[in-house]
Enzyme design. Structure first.
Site, mmCIF file in Angstrom:
data_model
loop_
_atom_site.group_PDB
_atom_site.id
_atom_site.type_symbol
_atom_site.label_atom_id
_atom_site.label_comp_id
_atom_site.label_asym_id
_atom_site.label_seq_id
_atom_site.Cartn_x
_atom_site.Cartn_y
_atom_site.Cartn_z
ATOM 1 N N HIS B 66 63.543 30.086 64.669
ATOM 2 C CA HIS B 66 62.237 30.847 64.441
ATOM 3 C C HIS B 66 62.742 32.286 63.939
ATOM 4 O O HIS B 66 62.334 33.191 64.995
ATOM 5 C CB HIS B 66 60.990 30.624 65.220
ATOM 6 C CG HIS B 66 59.730 31.065 64.525
ATOM 7 N ND1 HIS B 66 58.457 30.539 64.891
ATOM 8 C CD2 HIS B 66 59.570 32.165 64.050
ATOM 9 C CE1 HIS B 66 57.616 31.252 64.478
ATOM 10 N NE2 HIS B 66 57.965 32.115 63.855
ATOM 11 N N HIS B 187 52.512 26.873 62.438
ATOM 12 C CA HIS B 187 51.890 28.111 63.076
ATOM 13 C C HIS B 187 50.420 27.738 63.210
ATOM 14 O O HIS B 187 49.603 27.476 62.286
ATOM 15 C CB HIS B 187 51.957 29.147 62.067
ATOM 16 C CG HIS B 187 51.315 30.093 62.655
ATOM 17 N ND1 HIS B 187 52.096 31.523 62.907
ATOM 18 C CD2 HIS B 187 50.073 30.607 62.774
ATOM 19 C CE1 HIS B 187 51.052 32.320 63.350
ATOM 20 N NE2 HIS B 187 50.004 31.816 63.317
ATOM 21 N N ASP B 313 60.882 33.851 67.220
ATOM 22 C CA ASP B 313 59.820 34.605 66.218
ATOM 23 C C ASP B 313 60.263 36.150 65.937
ATOM 24 O O ASP B 313 59.381 37.048 65.987
ATOM 25 C CB ASP B 313 58.652 34.614 66.869
ATOM 26 C CG ASP B 313 57.542 34.650 65.906
ATOM 27 O OD1 ASP B 313 57.684 34.993 64.826
ATOM 28 O OD2 ASP B 313 56.103 34.836 66.252
#
Lengths: 195, 443, 339
Positions: B66, B187, B313
């Site tokens: 990610h 998500h 992320d």
């Protein structure tokens, strides 16, 4: 240390290190006699003109009330008395921590066309009185402004003098003149503290 | 090994998985020998570069499922090259690039462009993630099979940043990618429950007067998606779990046999919503930082395997998107160069995870979920030499300005963190040596 | 619980210890450097502000010249990203009565993603030598962000759904006038607490001054997390009014209806509006307040707004005095701390 950077009247006389010398300049009886004398002087100078007293907080207010009381007794006429806080007119606000404001109370009749006597405990640099004159201008237009102080300790930084002086005390710049009044300190005395 | 096919590298003294120290010999990008055999083989060879790795931990190269590399579209915030550099410095040998670029990576053309940019950078293997829906708008499926069949061989699909909130569309996506063993990375954010949301909804948001992002908005989607995945027999991957409730839902789904995997970010393992108190948007992230109880639940779930992997992320943002009012700021945090250190601080040091566990959650399982061959492999003979050397005793202070990313929005600014990546090997080639990029490595 | 919320509400710019934001030295005498949250004031400094306001009113009363020279030569910038004529005028008058130079910088519409950024605006104000910036913004926390970028003092004049500390100060000033010391007094705050910066600041300030605050609202208009506030919560206005020394009605924006916070204005008014019947439940000394602007007929009926015990107009007048006190106290001693 110059007077301009120092509070003209230090309320806590224990500041400073090392042994200090304390001398009583005026006793309780001296103060009472002095107030009587200044009351007579004010009346003598004013003649039949009405007079209003404005004390400068904190101790100037107590002195003004005592003077007003004596003037009323001697003249048989009530003498209006108020207080005038000068904090908002000081020229050192940016250099000092924020401070609480003191009472301002102008007698009901106002100040216009009266003889206004400012009353303070100690006259030093003269800056407080300058601030008081500025403040006074915003409150009205007295016919005359006079100044009464219990002690004049010298070291003026401005062209200001008192009309009525209880006692002149020669001092050094780092001396401290402590005025004690029953209303705030539980006793009457004026002391000179020499660091 | 002067066999003419290239140099050999001998890593001496390092401890694979933090266990017994063993020499590792790399030849032609492959692990040629381990242990005494490596030492002996190196002695026989003539052209061997020896790397003294005494006291260091050797792990398989990290894999990030990610990452936001921002290219194409926001090359002022990050490029594939700068993001790759940050990844290599963070110990990664492969990253999966999220598709929320401009244009969106929702066609074979865009994913192949990202793949090529990654190949040109030559620092990590960049694997594009394809968008689930056209333009990530959540309206109709993108050409998923075309992306899967492209040179980029996309296997992970996500509308990350936005949730595939339409339940029917989500069902179709889950079903459709079964044809090429794809996975939908969701998500999880119920959009109606998070309209205008700025931070975790709780005591701190109430005091700060910011619109709350309730835990239930994440959990409701996770519950639904697990049921959908179960129903259609598909694989589901849940991005960046942030709540204790999400952990419970994943655990229940796994117990039921649902094919679901889940990730957690380093920042959700360390930081809480109390960080928002100064209104500094460097702490604004989606999903938001939550409470101490959530942090504790996430750590425990990562330790017990309920959460499968750590994913960064990594979300670079240009300074103007962070040096502003909180409401106006973009959500997201840098992560690639700090991830391993944060995992050590939050999992290894408290004894929740050993180094073998770190290899599992940061390398082996992410590679497996992403269907990525050649990464996350054991440190064993014949395996590709995608490796990372970590100094477990080092401590370093995070400075956003010193990170390789084009942006500086690290939430760990000024923090002293344990463990430092010293060296990274991509198929035997050193990308990072002495904690710095190898000069000319990507020339 | 109260101590916890205190710790988390003191603005980071006023001495948060995490070191995340630029920490500047506090002004002396316990006054915070900036007024960003009512939580920046403790009982002592809050009382100092209220006492100072009393003295200022005394000093100004009955005089010919309604102006003091105190802030002569200082520049106060009103930086308003939101329309609020009443608040801007109140601050403007306060600054002018203290002889400050006032610049009105209306940045409406340029707040988010278009026009000059808040930081660039801050740097501009900094270059112009603003001694104080009074900031109104639609984003919670914007004044706090601003305080990291300017060296002058920042006063929060209302930020998003966060706080409006000078409104709380003028409310406390008004309440003190009518009720004396606030310790032990019960103040009921009614309405859209969720979106109200007035409510947040009042809960903090009134509880700091020892008052007992009760929030009354439909559950949809109370934030999740309200339980951590130093206030009690009720859904029943009638029950809360008994024994209340004051009731503060919050403005309810009609657009909240579209967010389904309550079904109809009529139902809201029936449950949470202050009418003559409910007004009669207050004791004789009870005070009715509203920060304005009012939705007459919605949260308060005209008969109550204009009736006995309503101090709504007085609140406006007190606003100027209290803001003078805040500006005076924040701008005193500035050279000492900047030295």
């Amino acid at each position: 240390m110059t007077p301009g950077n120092t509070p003209a009247r230090r309320e806590d006389s224990t500041a400073g290190a090392g042994p200090e010398v304390r001398a009583e300049i005026l006793s309780e009886a001296d103060i009472a006699r002095t107030i009587d004398r200044i009351a007579h002087q004010i009346l003598e100078k004013a003649g039949d003109e009405p007079v209003v007293l404005l004390g400068i907080p904190t101790r100037g207010v107590y002195l003004a009330r005592r003077l007003a009381d004596r003037i009323a007794t001697f003249s048989g006429r009530p003498c209006p008395v108020g207080s005038l806080d000068t904090t908002l007119y000081r020229d050192d606000l940016r250099r000092r921590p924020p401070r609480a404001l003191e009472e301002t109370s102008i007698p009901a009749g106002g100040l216009d066309n009266l003889t206004c006597v400012l009353v303070d405990d100690v006259l030093y640099s003269g800056r407080t009185i300058r601030a008081a004159l500025d403040a006074l201008r915003d409150h009205g237009r007295p016919s005359a402004v006079q100044l009464a102080v219990l002690v004049d300790r010298g070291h003026r930084q401005l062209p200001i003098r008192a009309d009525y002086v209880g006692k002149n005390i020669p001092t050094a710049a780092d001396d401290d003149v402590a005025v004690r009044l029953t209303e705030s300190d539980g006793r009457d005395a004026v002391e000179l503290i020499r660091a | 090994m002067s066999n003419g096919h290239g140099v050999s590298t001998l890593i001496t003294g390092a401890a694979p998985y933090g266990e017994e120290a063993a020499d590792v010999l790399i030849t032609d990008g492959v692990i040629a020998a381990v242990g005494a055999a490596a030492t002996a083989a190196a002695k026989r060879a003539t052209d061997v570069e020896v790397i003294d790795a005494d006291g260091l931990v050797l792990l398989p190269g990290l894999v990030d499922l990610h990452t936001h590399l921002r290219e194409p579209g926001r090359e002022d915030a990050e490029t594939v090259e700068t993001g790759s550099a940050a990844a290599a410095l963070g110990g990664y040998t492969a990253v999966f690039a999220m598709p929320n670029t401009d244009p969106t990576a929702d066609t074979a053309g865009v994913v192949e462009q990202v793949l090529r940019l990654g190949e040109d950078a030559r620092l990590v293997d960049v694997r594009p993630i394809g968008a689930v829906t056209v333009g990530r708008k959540g309206e109709r499926l993108a050409e998923l099979a075309a992306m899967a069949g492209s040179a980029a061989q996309v296997r992970v699909f996500s509308d990350d940043g936005d949730c595939v909130s339409d339940p029917l569309l989500m069902r179709r996506a889950l079903e459709y990618v079964k044809a090429f063993d794809g996975v939908i990375a969701q998500h999880a954010q119920e959009p109606r429950l998070t309209a205008g949301a700025q931070m975790h909804e709780g005591d701190v948001s109430a005091t700060l007067g910011m619109t709350g992002w309730p835990a239930v908005a994440e959990e409701a989607i996770i519950a639904r998606d697990c049921l959908l995945a179960d129903h259609v027999g598909s694989r589901l991957h849940v991005c960046h779990l942030s709540t204790a409730g999400s952990v419970e839902l994943i655990a229940a789904a796994k117990a039921r046999g649902t094919r679901v995997t889940a990730e957690v970010t380093p920042h959700h393992l360390l930081l809480t919503d109390a960080r928002a108190i100064g209104y500094d948007p460097v702490f604004k992230v989606n999903p938001p930082l939550r409470t101490d109880a959530d942090v504790a639940a996430l750590r425990k779930a990562l330790a017990d395997g309920t959460i499968d992997i750590v994913a960064t992320d990594h979300a670079p943002h240009a300074s103007e998107d962070k040096e502003c009012e909180w409401d106006a700021a973009s959500p997201g945090m840098l992560g690639l160069q700090t991830a391993l250190s944060v995992v050590v601080a939050t999992m290894v040091e408290p004894g929740l995870l050993d180094w073998r566990g770190v290899a599992a959650v940061m390398s082996e399982r992410p590679a497996a979920i992403g269907g990525l061959a050649g990464h996350g492999r054991p440190i064993a003979v014949g395996e590709p030499a995608n490796l990372v050397l970590v100094d477990p005793a080092a401590r370093w202070t995070v400075r956003g300005a010193e990170l390789a990313s084009l942006s500086a929005n690290t939430p760990f600014e000024g923090m002293e963190l344990p463990a430092k990546v010293v060296g990274t090997f991509l198929r035997g080639r050193r990308t990072v040596a002495g904690g710095a990029l190898v000069a000319g490595v990507n020339a | 619980m109260t101590t916890t919320i205190k710790a988390t509400t003191r603005s980071a710019a006023n001495g948060d210890s995490r070191g995340d934001s630029a920490v500047q030295p506090p002004a002396p005498s316990g006054m915070p450097r900036h007024l960003l949250s009512a939580g920046d004031l403790n009982a002592e400094t809050a009382t100092l502000v209220l006492d100072t306001a009393e003295r200022l009113e005394q000093a100004m009363s009955g005089r010919e010249v309604r102006k003091l020279p105190t802030l002569r030569g200082r520049t106060v910038v009103n930086l308003f990203y939101e329309d609020s004529t009443r608040t801007r005028i109140s601050f403007e008058l306060a600054a002018k009565r203290l002889s400050a130079d006032v610049i009105n910088f209306s940045a409406k519409g340029s707040s988010v993603s278009k026009g000059e950024s808040l930081k660039d605006t801050a740097l501009t104000l900094q270059a112009m030598g603003a001694d104080a910036v009074v900031c109104r913004h639609s984003a919670s926390g914007a004044p706090q962000r601003l305080s990291a970028w300017v060296s002058g003092r920042v006063v929060n004049a209302g930020d998003g759904t966060h706080e409006h500390p000078t409104q709380a100060l003028l409310d406390a000033f008004t309440l003190r006038r009518h009720l004396g010391e606030l310790a032990g007094r019960k103040i009921v705050v009614v309405g859209d607490v969720l979106h109200s910066r007035v409510a947040r600041s009042n809960v903090l300030l009134l509880s700091t001054l020892g008052a007992q605050v009760e929030l009354v609202a439909p559950p949809t208009l109370l934030p999740v997390g309200v339980g951590s506030w130093p206030a009690s919560v009720s859904y029943d206005l009638d029950a809360s009014l008994s024994g209340a020394d004051a009731v503060m009605m919050l403005r309810v924006q009609r657009e909240r209806m579209s967010g389904a916070f309550f079904p109809t204005a009529r139902e809201y008014t029936r449950s949470y509006g202050l009418d003559v019947r409910r007004r009669a439940m207050l004791p004789d000394h009870g005070v009715v307040m509203h920060p304005g602007p009012m939705n007459r007929g919605m949260e308060i009926t005209p008969a109550v707004a204009d009736g006995d015990g309503s101090v709504i107009v007085e609140q406006v007048a007190n606003g100027v005095t209290v803001r003078m006190a805040v500006l005076y106290l924040l701008l005193s001693g500035e050279m000492e701390t900047n030295a």
